[in-house]
Write an enzyme that holds these catalytic residues in place. Sequence first.
Site, short mmCIF file in Angstrom:
data_model
loop_
_atom_site.label_atom_id
_atom_site.label_comp_id
_atom_site.label_asym_id
_atom_site.label_seq_id
_atom_site.Cartn_x
_atom_site.Cartn_y
_atom_site.Cartn_z
N HIS A 1 7.51 5.28 1.03
CA HIS A 1 8.14 4.07 0.48
C HIS A 1 8.94 4.41 -0.79
CE1 HIS A 1 4.37 2.27 2.41
NE2 HIS A 1 5.34 1.61 3.03
N TYR B 1 0.86 -1.18 0.00
CA TYR B 1 0.00 0.00 0.00
C TYR B 1 0.90 1.23 0.00
CZ TYR B 1 -4.62 1.99 0.11
OH TYR B 1 -5.79 2.64 -0.25
N LEU B 2 1.72 1.26 -1.03
CA LEU B 2 2.85 2.19 -1.08
C LEU B 2 2.42 3.65 -1.18
CD1 LEU B 2 5.23 0.24 -3.50
CD2 LEU B 2 5.05 0.06 -1.01
N HIS B 3 3.23 4.51 -0.59
CA HIS B 3 3.03 5.96 -0.68
C HIS B 3 4.40 6.59 -0.91
CE1 HIS B 3 4.59 5.90 3.38
NE2 HIS B 3 3.61 5.09 3.76
P1 AMP Z 1 5.67 -0.31 6.09
O1 AMP Z 1 5.14 -0.69 4.74
O2 AMP Z 1 4.77 0.59 6.85
O3 AMP Z 1 6.16 -1.50 6.88
O4 AMP Z 1 6.96 0.56 5.81
C1 AMP Z 1 8.01 0.06 5.02
C2 AMP Z 1 9.19 0.99 5.16
O5 AMP Z 1 8.83 2.30 4.74
C3 AMP Z 1 9.65 1.12 6.62
O6 AMP Z 1 11.07 1.14 6.64
C4 AMP Z 1 9.06 2.44 7.03
O7 AMP Z 1 9.77 3.08 8.07
C5 AMP Z 1 9.15 3.22 5.74
N1 AMP Z 1 8.20 4.34 5.76
C6 AMP Z 1 6.88 4.29 6.08
N2 AMP Z 1 6.34 5.53 6.06
C7 AMP Z 1 7.35 6.38 5.74
C8 AMP Z 1 7.44 7.80 5.57
N3 AMP Z 1 6.37 8.60 5.74
N4 AMP Z 1 8.63 8.33 5.25
C9 AMP Z 1 9.73 7.54 5.08
N5 AMP Z 1 9.71 6.20 5.22
C10 AMP Z 1 8.54 5.62 5.54
#
Ligand code: AMP
Length: 284
Positions: free
Chosen positions: A37, A32-34
């Site tokens: 990511h 669910y990338l933003h």
């Molecule tokens: P997740 O999919 O939430 O497990 O996140 C995957 C990676 O993306 C992790 O290393 C998170 O810390 C990083 N991440 C999530 N949100 C952000 C953000 N707003 N800015 C930078 N990195 C992020």
Amino acid sequence: MELTTTVSELTKLLSSVRREGRTVGLVPTMGYLHRGHCSLMEAAARECDEVLITVFVNPLQFAEGEDFETYPRDLERDMELAAASGATVAFVPSVAEMYPGGEVLTTVTVSGVSEGYEGAVRPGHFAGVATVVAKLFSMTTPDRAYFGEKDYQQVVVVRRMVTDLSMGVDVVACPTIREPDGLAMSSRNTYLSDPERRAAPTLHAALRAGASLIESGERDPAVVRATMEDVLAAEPLFRLDYLDVVDADTMRTPERLVGELRLIGAATIGRARLLDNIGVRVDG
Ligand code: AMP
């Protein structure tokens, strides 16, 4: 971009990459990338020959009653964003592929730094994170692995695991990407209703208030904590888990605020549990 769902295919792909002497940057995600990511993949693309993104909602890091089942998923959109951000390989395993033995009997536990804050509110969470990251490292042997500072304690835990287990992976922490009003981007922001979304930046505002107090000379952590809590309490939609200021390496609150510090916070608003943090350096 190559998409693979099996470890054996991934291993084959990576061994030809290795034969050519190409470096690999790993970006583990739950999808669910933003733009947060995307920034990790873009950083990896600048520094590595191959960018391997993994999309896996890891059941091991969710406790009973958390949002594992309802965690947002949109693989088609994720693959478009990943390719556009410089990913060259996407690994999207099933739960059975990641945990072929069914029940998981072998886990990685990092003590100390994983015990407070997220570790206290979500028992077992960091063992789930450390275990899946260790597995991804062992499957892919990356040169570098990219994590977001957004999940600050996670970065500290992963770094410690890499040091303690001599994993030889360069852990790169990337800055938090925010919405214009300060809200840290998160897949879980999709849970917010309109009024909750309008209130959500208050968590970041609370951390900013704590940081400016330190910057203006306050050295007592209790005063900083109370100020942050007051800011958050002014927004009745929030239910506080914690707001604190810790040493950036140990995740412990020093008696006097000097050195590399991290203001950290977590609070629930509606269905969403939001996390945020910012860094402050005080020369002692
Ligand atoms: P997740 O999919 O939430 O497990 O996140 C995957 C990676 O993306 C992790 O290393 C998170 O810390 C990083 N991440 C999530 N949100 C952000 C953000 N707003 N800015 C930078 N990195 C992020």
